[in-house]
Design a protein around this motif. Sequence first.
Motif, PDB file in Angstrom:
ATOM      1  N   ALA A 168       0.851  -1.196   0.000  1.00 20.65           N
ATOM      2  CA  ALA A 168       0.000   0.000   0.000  1.00 20.65           C
ATOM      3  C   ALA A 168       0.887   1.248   0.000  1.00 20.65           C
ATOM      4  N   GLU A 169       1.955   1.179   0.777  1.00 18.72           N
ATOM      5  CA  GLU A 169       2.911   2.286   0.848  1.00 18.72           C
ATOM      6  C   GLU A 169       3.513   2.534  -0.547  1.00 18.72           C
ATOM      7  N   LEU A 170       3.897   1.432  -1.188  1.00 17.41           N
ATOM      8  CA  LEU A 170       4.490   1.530  -2.519  1.00 17.41           C
ATOM      9  C   LEU A 170       3.485   2.120  -3.513  1.00 17.41           C
TER      10      LEU A 170
ATOM     11  N   TYR B 162       5.447 -12.982   3.280  1.00 14.44           N
ATOM     12  CA  TYR B 162       4.159 -12.366   2.931  1.00 14.44           C
ATOM     13  C   TYR B 162       3.545 -11.868   4.260  1.00 14.44           C
ATOM     14  N   PRO B 163       3.135 -10.603   4.339  1.00 10.21           N
ATOM     15  CA  PRO B 163       2.796 -10.031   5.656  1.00 10.21           C
ATOM     16  C   PRO B 163       1.505 -10.535   6.298  1.00 10.21           C
ATOM     17  N   VAL B 164       0.741 -11.342   5.599  1.00 15.93           N
ATOM     18  CA  VAL B 164      -0.597 -11.693   6.085  1.00 15.93           C
ATOM     19  C   VAL B 164      -0.564 -12.738   7.210  1.00 15.93           C
TER      20      VAL B 164
ATOM     21  N   GLY C 193      14.019  -5.296   0.467  1.00 14.81           N
ATOM     22  CA  GLY C 193      13.792  -6.536   1.210  1.00 14.81           C
ATOM     23  C   GLY C 193      13.150  -6.323   2.566  1.00 14.81           C
ATOM     24  N   GLY C 194      13.427  -5.166   3.182  1.00 10.73           N
ATOM     25  CA  GLY C 194      12.877  -4.874   4.505  1.00 10.73           C
ATOM     26  C   GLY C 194      11.350  -4.843   4.519  1.00 10.73           C
ATOM     27  N   PHE C 195      10.739  -4.629   3.358  1.00 12.99           N
ATOM     28  CA  PHE C 195       9.269  -4.667   3.253  1.00 12.99           C
ATOM     29  C   PHE C 195       8.718  -5.984   3.776  1.00 12.99           C
TER      30      PHE C 195
END
Length: 379
Positions: free
Chosen positions: A14-16, A125-127, A348-350
């Motif tokens: 979303a930030e991107l 994957y952040p979910v 990568g930190g994302f």
Amino acid sequence: MNEALRALRPYPMAELQRRKASLRDQGIDLFDFGTGDPIEPTPPMIRQALIDALPTISQYPSVAGTPALRSAVADYFQRRFAVSLDASSQVLPSAGSKESIFHLPLAMLDPASGRDTVIYGSPAYPVYQAGALFAGGREHVVTLKHSHGFRLDLTALPSEVLDRSAIAWINYPHNPTGACVDLAYLREQAACCREHGILLASDECYADLWFDDAAPPPSLLQVTKEGILVFGSCSKRSGMTGYRSGFIAGDAELIASFRRWRAAMGVGSPTFIEAAATVAWGDDAHPAERRAIFSAKRALLCAGLAERGIDILPSEAGLYIWATVPSNGDADAYAARCLDAGIVISPGGFFGNGGDGFFRLALVPSLSDCERALAIWPS
Ligand SMILES: Cc1ncc(COP(=O)(O)O)c(C=O)c1O
């Protein structure tokens, strides 16, 4: 407000999206290797199936999904992995795997029981994290190491952690690194989870996107159907990210519980989407065509980036290139430099711990755009 919402870090994509939108507003043409949202058209027969299934009268879909879709997924497992599934009790459709991954802990976690922990590897994957936190769970994050092939080895965790864990997530082919595993690894992880009473959840979103025909990635379902759930998706395999369609398959008792929870929540997939997904799972030719396209992009980018001295980590499958930031630099600064040149990459930190020092490219821009981007690629 739910405390978990307060604690949630901004969804990296979303930030991107926000940063990209502002550049586009300034009229800058972007090569977007950021989000894994392919641009290849959805095959015509899948689109037609959706159109043909649009009903005159629209009624609620069932949470269990159409028998035709469940059978198509079971048949796919037979063809692709030589695994027999009972379509009525071992398969459930989802409205895309993101929601089902997020919702699993809400259905399966009972923090008051003392089994309050969800294990997952990072970068990731952040979910997996979001689902655990909104369910009131504790997370146990294992930093995945390049030296260990980015494998999450549950057998190496202390029994104190394993015995308080309810769910462990694995994801191979892995987003973001492209790491793959073999059946021996899956057998070991399943045995560890069985021993400690943990639900092993395998996110196999990229199972049909491999680069080397000699080594299609395996499924956890080849190892066992007990105590496990596999999460699949039409999104990348069939060019259907906008349709929101996937499946959950595995242990019949877990599927029955999840189905009950999903009925309470009201997550059903529309029948016209399910008709399209039925056609998608029934066909193996279009994923092969898509593999050829992604493999060609990957080969072109790997060669071009290597010429610029960029070190690309080997991978056999997925939709991504995972590479070391040039000169051991800072990934955010490098991503900003790329963005100045009109190239969107994901630092990568994302993807959390373990991602620092790397960047990810999604194999999204067309071959000719990959070539144009390579011509201006910052080193
Ligand atoms: C590892 C992984 N799992 C699951 C998903 C979700 O896929 P979808 O919700 O489109 O099925 C994604 C999407 O990028 C992903 O990278």
